[in-house]
Design a protein around this motif. Structure first.
Motif, short mmCIF file in Angstrom:
data_model
loop_
_atom_site.label_atom_id
_atom_site.label_comp_id
_atom_site.label_asym_id
_atom_site.label_seq_id
_atom_site.Cartn_x
_atom_site.Cartn_y
_atom_site.Cartn_z
N GLY A 136 -7.35 0.25 -4.91
CA GLY A 136 -6.97 1.50 -5.58
C GLY A 136 -6.28 2.47 -4.67
O GLY A 136 -5.27 3.10 -5.04
N GLU A 137 -6.81 2.61 -3.44
CA GLU A 137 -6.17 3.53 -2.49
C GLU A 137 -4.75 3.08 -2.16
O GLU A 137 -3.81 3.89 -2.14
N TYR A 138 -4.60 1.78 -1.88
CA TYR A 138 -3.26 1.30 -1.55
C TYR A 138 -2.31 1.40 -2.74
O TYR A 138 -1.12 1.67 -2.58
N ALA A 139 -2.84 1.21 -3.96
CA ALA A 139 -1.98 1.36 -5.15
C ALA A 139 -1.52 2.80 -5.31
O ALA A 139 -0.36 3.08 -5.63
N ALA A 140 -2.46 3.76 -5.08
CA ALA A 140 -2.08 5.17 -5.18
C ALA A 140 -1.04 5.54 -4.11
O ALA A 140 -0.06 6.24 -4.38
N LYS A 141 -1.27 5.08 -2.88
CA LYS A 141 -0.30 5.35 -1.83
C LYS A 141 1.06 4.74 -2.13
O LYS A 141 2.11 5.35 -1.89
N ALA A 142 1.02 3.52 -2.69
CA ALA A 142 2.29 2.88 -3.02
C ALA A 142 3.03 3.65 -4.11
O ALA A 142 4.25 3.85 -4.03
N GLN A 143 2.31 4.11 -5.13
CA GLN A 143 2.95 4.89 -6.18
C GLN A 143 3.49 6.21 -5.62
O GLN A 143 4.59 6.66 -5.98
N GLU A 144 2.72 6.83 -4.73
CA GLU A 144 3.19 8.08 -4.13
C GLU A 144 4.45 7.86 -3.31
O GLU A 144 5.40 8.64 -3.37
N MET A 145 4.46 6.77 -2.51
CA MET A 145 5.64 6.48 -1.71
C MET A 145 6.85 6.17 -2.59
O MET A 145 7.97 6.62 -2.32
#
Length: 367
Positions: free
Chosen positions: A301-310
């Motif tokens: 979940g954290e990596y998905a959120a970071k990926a969406q933010e990037m």
């Protein structure tokens, strides 16, 4: 006047002697009817029979043959014969088939009864016989002794036959020759070949059952035996390895049968400990698996959120922004001033079209 002639031999009266009249009468009849050589042979045979009867009826002989030792020997012999009969009768096809559904051989029941020591005398004699055969094969040159026995037997028979024909015109060997040579009946040979076939199929089926782990304990024991044999064959000779294998196969069931309660108790304790440890390992593994799953979901979940933010920040930096463009300043140049008189006057009438002549019109279809 006497009725006796010169050729008649008088027979003494039975009443003339005390107890020996019948014996004297027998000797007189025998001497009068038989030649001297036959009489000697008969007398010697009677003496030998009397000596044998005297030895047989002697108190020491009677105490040996009818005493407690003899009775014990007879009893043990009867029990041994009975156990061998039971072992032979155990050769029946088992009711439980193999895992493939096919019937097992009657040697499965035979070896099961032999190795389980249900008939201890028969199993013990079989074990000792195999051990003695192994030692005989190791320390005795059996093939050489067999060849020696062959040539000695032939030498005796040939010499006896030749000497008999040379001296008496009749060979000694031919005198003991049977009236009819021994033969093997077809029924006996068929029964023997059937037993051999069953024995071969026993080893073939058992090897496949061990390889395909039909019985896990038997396959595990075979694995341990093969593993140890692989290393022992480097330091132990073949006959020693055969002796060890035979002793393990025969004595392991005997040790288990003699200490069954103790061994079963320890096996049950070991099984309980293994089951409890296995259950703990399962619980620990499931706990760690659940924690690993939660941690993986959290990181995902954290990596998905970071990926969406990037991805969102990159799209905002690349797309152009809408801004109000300021009008460019107009440069003032020196433009000459024009007047309306400088341009021609605009026409005030409509244009008139000139009609076309017929000679100038072209035909629609060329001829």
């Amino acid at each position: 006047m006497s009725d006796l002639t010169a050729n008649d031999n008088p027979i003494p009266s039975v009443e003339t002697t005390n107890g020996s009249s019948l014996e004297d009468a027998k000797n007189t009849v025998v001497n009068s009817k038989l030649p001297s050589s036959s009489t000697a042979r008969l007398t010697s045979s009677i003496d030998a029979s009397a000596a044998a009867n005297a030895v047989k009826n002697h108190p020491i002989t009677q105490s040996v043959t009818n005493g407690p030792v003899a009775e014990n020997i007879k009893e043990q012999h009867a029990k041994t014969a009975n156990e061998f009969s039971n072992l032979s009768a155990s050769r029946t096809t088992p009711a439980t088939p193999a895992a493939t559904g096919q019937q097992l051989t009657h040697y499965h029941s035979f070896f099961s009864s032999l190795l389980s020591w249900n008939n201890p005398r028969a199993s013990g004699i079989a074990y000792l016989s195999i051990v003695l055969f192994i030692f005989a094969a190791r320390y005795l040159d059996i093939l050489r002794y067999a060849m020696k026995l062959t040539w000695v037997t032939l030498a005796i028979t040939v010499a006896a036959e030749a000497a008999g024909k040379a001296l008496f015109s009749t060979g000694f060997t031919s005198q003991i020759r049977p009236r009819k040579y021994y033969t093997v009946r077809k029924e006996t040979l068929d029964s023997f070949m059937g037993d051999v076939t069953e024995l071969i199929n026993f080893f073939v089926i058992e090897s496949q059952r061990i390889v395909f782990a039909e019985n896990l304990l038997a396959s595990g024991a075979a694995f341990v035996g093969a593993f140890l044999s692989y290393y022992l064959i480097k330091v132990v000779p073949f006959w020693g390895l055969t002796l060890i294998s035979t002793s393990v196969i025969f004595l392991t069931p005997l040790i288990y049968k003699a200490n069954q309660e103790l061994i079963d108790h320890h096996i049950k304790n070991a099984s309980d400990v293994i089951n409890s440890q296995t259950e703990q390992v399962k619980q620990l593994a499931s706990h760690h698996a659940a924690r690993a799953t939660e941690t993986t979901k959290q990181y995902a979940g954290e990596y998905a959120a970071k990926a969406q933010e990037m991805i969102g920040s990159r799209s905002r930096s690349v797309s152009p922004t809408i801004t109000k463009a300021e009008p460019a300043p107009i440069k003032k140049e020196n433009i000459p001033a024009y007047k309306s008189e400088d341009f021609p006057a605009a026409p005030k009438e409509e244009f008139k079209s000139v009609p076309a002549t017929s000679s100038e019109q072209e035909p629609l279809i060329a001829t």
